[in-house]
Design a protein around this motif. Structure first.
Motif, mmCIF file in Angstrom:
data_model
loop_
_atom_site.group_PDB
_atom_site.id
_atom_site.type_symbol
_atom_site.label_atom_id
_atom_site.label_comp_id
_atom_site.label_asym_id
_atom_site.label_seq_id
_atom_site.Cartn_x
_atom_site.Cartn_y
_atom_site.Cartn_z
ATOM 1 N N VAL A 33 0.851 -1.184 0.000
ATOM 2 C CA VAL A 33 0.000 0.000 0.000
ATOM 3 C C VAL A 33 0.888 1.235 0.000
ATOM 4 O O VAL A 33 1.674 1.445 0.933
ATOM 5 N N LEU B 251 -12.230 -2.810 0.130
ATOM 6 C CA LEU B 251 -10.942 -2.128 0.153
ATOM 7 C C LEU B 251 -11.104 -0.728 0.718
ATOM 8 O O LEU B 251 -10.257 -0.248 1.484
ATOM 9 N N HIS C 271 -5.778 3.110 -7.157
ATOM 10 C CA HIS C 271 -5.114 2.295 -8.173
ATOM 11 C C HIS C 271 -4.776 0.926 -7.592
ATOM 12 O O HIS C 271 -4.281 0.837 -6.462
ATOM 13 N N VAL C 272 -5.027 -0.103 -8.339
ATOM 14 C CA VAL C 272 -4.544 -1.444 -8.023
ATOM 15 C C VAL C 272 -3.702 -1.893 -9.202
ATOM 16 O O VAL C 272 -4.207 -2.000 -10.323
ATOM 17 N N SER D 226 -12.864 1.435 -4.999
ATOM 18 C CA SER D 226 -12.533 0.665 -3.796
ATOM 19 C C SER D 226 -13.763 0.247 -3.004
ATOM 20 O O SER D 226 -13.699 -0.688 -2.206
ATOM 21 N N THR E 234 -14.542 -3.197 -4.368
ATOM 22 C CA THR E 234 -13.421 -4.136 -4.398
ATOM 23 C C THR E 234 -13.221 -4.735 -3.020
ATOM 24 O O THR E 234 -13.115 -4.009 -2.026
ATOM 25 N N THR F 75 -6.975 -7.964 -2.948
ATOM 26 C CA THR F 75 -5.747 -7.217 -3.227
ATOM 27 C C THR F 75 -4.492 -7.940 -2.751
ATOM 28 O O THR F 75 -3.385 -7.423 -2.919
ATOM 29 N N HIS G 260 -1.016 -7.779 -4.521
ATOM 30 C CA HIS G 260 -1.085 -6.667 -5.476
ATOM 31 C C HIS G 260 -0.591 -5.367 -4.841
ATOM 32 O O HIS G 260 -0.363 -5.295 -3.636
ATOM 33 N N SER G 261 -0.448 -4.349 -5.680
ATOM 34 C CA SER G 261 0.005 -3.032 -5.234
ATOM 35 C C SER G 261 -1.158 -2.048 -5.270
ATOM 36 O O SER G 261 -1.810 -1.896 -6.312
ATOM 37 N N VAL G 262 -1.409 -1.401 -4.131
ATOM 38 C CA VAL G 262 -2.501 -0.439 -4.020
ATOM 39 C C VAL G 262 -1.909 0.953 -3.810
ATOM 40 O O VAL G 262 -1.011 1.137 -2.980
ATOM 41 N N THR G 263 -2.401 1.922 -4.576
ATOM 42 C CA THR G 263 -1.961 3.308 -4.404
ATOM 43 C C THR G 263 -3.171 4.175 -4.134
ATOM 44 O O THR G 263 -4.174 4.105 -4.846
ATOM 45 N N THR G 264 -3.077 4.992 -3.084
ATOM 46 C CA THR G 264 -4.129 5.938 -2.747
ATOM 47 C C THR G 264 -3.608 7.350 -2.987
ATOM 48 O O THR G 264 -2.435 7.558 -3.335
#
Length: 208
Positions: free
Chosen positions: A61, A76, A104-105, A112, A115, A120, A123-127
């Protein structure tokens, strides 16, 4: 975007620029539950809620590894806001209709609120908190400031996250009409659409 939505948000004591220049720059201090969560996972059976046992989620994250024990039904959005204290992602309609919760995932924009956090894992999550590079704003954030592309600011994190992924993942829009079409899932109830389009048009030139 839907220009027919009504404005009607009151003003607060927080300025638009301080909201974007401060709140969006701040990097989140992500609570890492690694060792603790691993130990608590052994007791997961005793933490059953409504007959459902929690699951362990391991993801990145905003570039940091996160391990958290969640209800498998948790979204999410709720996990980011309530468990990881990342409040920049907004809870709007909670039905996938307004776009305020966009993150973003793996570089792609997702809603989100629709989701599952469990999906996730790996995976890579961006806020919005992870978009800037330290004190250096992302070009899209800077463009929203330069064009004053907001009023109440509630939808702004989702607008910015959606616009960034639109350009990075799908390529720059070729016209203002294309920007409007591709951003149609993000609603601004204050109707700041003209300035949002201006911001995206300028930012995508820098992002090229």
């Amino acid at each position: 975007m839907n220009p027919d939505n009504d404005a009607g948000h009151g003003r607060s004591g927080v300025s638009r620029r301080s909201f974007l220049g401060g709140g969006l720059v701040a990097a989140a201090v992500t609570p890492l539950l690694n060792a603790t969560a691993e130990a608590e996972a052994a007791d997961a059976a005793s933490a059953i809620t409504d007959g459902v046992a929690p699951v362990l989620v391991r993801a990145a994250v905003n570039g940091a590894p996160v391990t958290v024990l969640v209800d498998p039904r948790a979204t999410l959005l709720d996990t980011l806001r309530e468990r990881l204290d990342l409040k920049g992602t907004k809870k709007g309609c909670d039905r996938g209709q307004c776009g305020a919760c966009t993150v973003h995932v793996d570089g792609r924009r997702v809603l989100s609120c629709l989701t599952l956090a469990a999906a996730t894992t790996g995976h890579s999550v961006t806020t919005i908190e992870g978009l800037a590079d330290g004190d250096r704003l992302h070009p899209m954030q800077q463009a929203f400031i330069d064009h004053d592309g907001l009023q109440c600011g509630f939808c702004t994190p989702g607008q910015i996250m959606s616009a960034v992924a639109m350009v990075d993942d799908e390529g720059p829009a070729r016209s203002d009409d294309e920007i409007r079409e591709r951003m149609s899932g993000n609603i601004c109830r204050c109707s700041a659409y003209p300035r949002i389009v201006d911001a995206i048009r300028d930012a995508q030139e820098v992002m090229r």
